[in-house]
Design a protein around this motif. Structure first.
Motif, short mmCIF file in Angstrom:
data_model
loop_
_atom_site.label_atom_id
_atom_site.label_comp_id
_atom_site.label_asym_id
_atom_site.label_seq_id
_atom_site.Cartn_x
_atom_site.Cartn_y
_atom_site.Cartn_z
N GLY A 221 6.73 -69.94 60.46
CA GLY A 221 6.71 -69.78 59.02
C GLY A 221 5.65 -70.65 58.37
O GLY A 221 5.03 -71.48 59.01
N GLY A 222 5.44 -70.43 57.07
CA GLY A 222 4.46 -71.22 56.35
C GLY A 222 4.10 -70.60 55.02
O GLY A 222 4.79 -69.70 54.53
N LEU A 223 3.03 -71.12 54.44
CA LEU A 223 2.53 -70.65 53.15
C LEU A 223 1.30 -69.79 53.39
O LEU A 223 0.37 -70.19 54.11
N VAL A 224 1.28 -68.62 52.77
CA VAL A 224 0.16 -67.69 52.94
C VAL A 224 -0.09 -66.98 51.62
O VAL A 224 0.85 -66.79 50.83
N GLN A 225 -1.31 -66.59 51.39
CA GLN A 225 -1.62 -65.83 50.18
C GLN A 225 -1.24 -64.36 50.35
O GLN A 225 -1.19 -63.84 51.48
N ALA A 226 -1.00 -63.72 49.24
CA ALA A 226 -0.69 -62.30 49.26
C ALA A 226 -1.81 -61.54 49.98
O ALA A 226 -3.00 -61.83 49.79
N GLY A 227 -1.41 -60.60 50.82
CA GLY A 227 -2.35 -59.85 51.63
C GLY A 227 -2.59 -60.45 53.00
O GLY A 227 -3.22 -59.81 53.86
N GLY A 228 -2.12 -61.67 53.20
CA GLY A 228 -2.31 -62.35 54.47
C GLY A 228 -1.28 -61.96 55.52
O GLY A 228 -0.45 -61.07 55.30
N SER A 229 -1.35 -62.64 56.65
CA SER A 229 -0.48 -62.34 57.78
C SER A 229 0.13 -63.60 58.35
O SER A 229 -0.44 -64.70 58.24
N LEU A 230 1.29 -63.43 58.94
CA LEU A 230 1.96 -64.48 59.71
C LEU A 230 2.65 -63.84 60.89
O LEU A 230 3.04 -62.66 60.82
N SER B 3 2.14 -66.63 48.26
CA SER B 3 1.66 -66.90 46.90
C SER B 3 0.84 -65.72 46.38
O SER B 3 0.16 -65.03 47.14
N SER B 4 0.92 -65.53 45.07
CA SER B 4 0.20 -64.40 44.46
C SER B 4 -1.20 -64.79 44.04
O SER B 4 -1.56 -65.94 44.07
#
Length: 120
Positions: free
Chosen positions: A9-18, A119-120
């Motif tokens: 898990g983590g913090l990613v911007q909208a459109g990103g992948s994890l 995040s958006s």
């Protein structure tokens, strides 16, 4: 008994992948249907995806269909959730679960969860 430990898990911007991972210990992972659930703040826990013991069957919630992919490597007793095109509404604590059989998908074992924030 089965112990489940999530990671990725983590913090990613909208459109990103994890990619989330769930490592199982105890009985062989191939014994169980494995699933991912998630719980957003103030909301009930909801189903995300599941995969059969052999990996031959999968199913997804409509909200993630086409964006998320569940897979498993029984040689490593690990289940994965590849999440692409993430949206802010995907923000939640993601939980791995083990259980079965496929037709009832009763989950007896749960991990501690991993936070995903988009995040958006």
């Amino acid at each position: 008994q089965v112990q489940l430990v999530e990671s990725g898990g983590g913090l990613v911007q909208a459109g990103g992948s994890l990619r989330l991972s769930c490592a199982a210990s105890g009985r062989p992972g191939s014994t169980y249907v494995m699933a991912w659930f998630r719980q957003a703040p103030g909301k009930e826990r909801e189903f995300v995806a599941r995969i059969s013991g052999s990996g031959g069957l999968t199913s997804y919630a409509h909200s993630v269909q086409g964006r998320f992919t569940i897979s498993r490597d029984n040689t490593k007793n690990t289940v994965y959730l590849q999440m692409n095109n993430l949206k802010p509404e995907d923000t939640a604590v993601y939980y791995c679960a083990a259980g079965g059989p496929w037709i009832t998908s009763t989950y007896n074992y749960w991990g501690q969860g991993t936070q995903v924030t988009v995040s958006s």
